[in-house]
Design an enzyme around this catalytic site. Structure first.
Site, PDB file in Angstrom:
ATOM      1  CG  HIS A  52      -1.865  -1.174   1.028  1.00 35.46           C
ATOM      2  ND1 HIS A  52      -2.908  -0.350   1.850  1.00 35.46           N
ATOM      3  CD2 HIS A  52      -2.094  -1.762   0.672  1.00 35.46           C
ATOM      4  CE1 HIS A  52      -3.795  -2.028   2.177  1.00 35.46           C
ATOM      5  NE2 HIS A  52      -3.291  -2.304   0.760  1.00 35.46           N
ATOM      6  CD  GLU A  54      -1.405   3.995   3.374  1.00 35.71           C
ATOM      7  OE1 GLU A  54      -1.397   3.140   2.454  1.00 35.71           O
ATOM      8  OE2 GLU A  54      -3.236   3.761   3.785  1.00 35.71           O
ATOM      9  CB  CYS A  82      -6.473  -0.373   5.304  1.00 33.40           C
ATOM     10  SG  CYS A  82      -4.862  -0.420   5.385  1.00 33.40           S
ATOM     11  CB  CYS A  85      -1.674   1.969   6.076  1.00 35.95           C
ATOM     12  SG  CYS A  85      -1.495   0.925   4.324  1.00 35.95           S
TER      13      CYS A  85
END
Lengths: 150, 150
Positions: A52, A54, A82, A85
């Protein structure tokens, strides 16, 4: 630079994911007014479900400053993080999170979970929801395209 | 091999973290009876706060099978996964989690959070707590040593 300018930088990252056919989310990590890490979602491109935006940005920031602690840093993200993260943000000791759209299904800050409000957590993370229409809009466009089979 | 044998393999990984002076946690990812990914915590050694055992093992497994989805796989971990790792398990589509000790402060399966019980989650993950004294014991020993300044 102000918060909205760093969100613009995160948005530029999201555009890169969009071009790759990946869910368009971008992030930048900022310390003392400077961007020390950038990331865009590329989990399919790299066969890695953990990449992701992040995660990529945090890892780059740690490598850049040669430290696994990002004390005092802020992460700017185009979408609410999420669970994974949000956990990564806690582990990296990031101080503040600014996100520009909500993730109703998977969001872990104000939507599905509120992990930064958990009183048992040993680390405190501030968070700000700073809506930016483009950041949510690019996600809507992406998923509309998917449904149409683009 | 049975569940306890794979936990033994995860324990071998935890021993590697212990030798490095890292919090001793280990993990293996198993698909169709074969270990396809191994990991031990090495966040300090590699200046990367995200390199928990589970993250390393999942990434290795995905690279090994050339797919970001680990459908049908089981992850064996010496300690209950944290929020970040529980999120990573969800994203990787792992089917089942077996863990051998509890993490009262940060555990995200049965302790501080119960993320796999969340009804809103789009993915279902089974979990089994299979206590193994060595897996919890090595963590207790590690933190005792830390407090004594070893």
């Amino acid at each position: 630079m102000e918060d909205k300018d760093f969100i613009q930088e995160a948005y530029k990252e999201a555009l890169k994911s969009y071009s790759l056919g990946e869910v368009p989310v971008g992030a930048v990590v900022v310390l003392d007014g400077e961007i020390i890490g950038r990331g865009h979602n590329r989990r399919i491109t790299q066969n890695n479900p953990l990449l992701h935006a992040e995660i990529v940005a945090i890892q780059e920031a740690c490598q850049n400053i040669g430290n696994w602690r990002l004390d005092g840093a802020t992460i700017y993200i185009t979408n609410e993080p999420c669970l994974m993260c949000a956990g990564a943000i806690l582990h990296s000791r990031i101080k503040k999170v600014v996100f520009a759209s909500l993730n109703q299904k998977m969001g872990a800050v104000v939507s599905n979970y509120k992990v930064f409000d958990n009183q048992k957590s040993p680390y405190k993370v501030e968070y700000v929801y700073l809506p930016d229409e483009r950041c949510g809009g690019i996600l809507t466009d992406f998923f509309k395209g998917k449904r149409k089979g683009d």
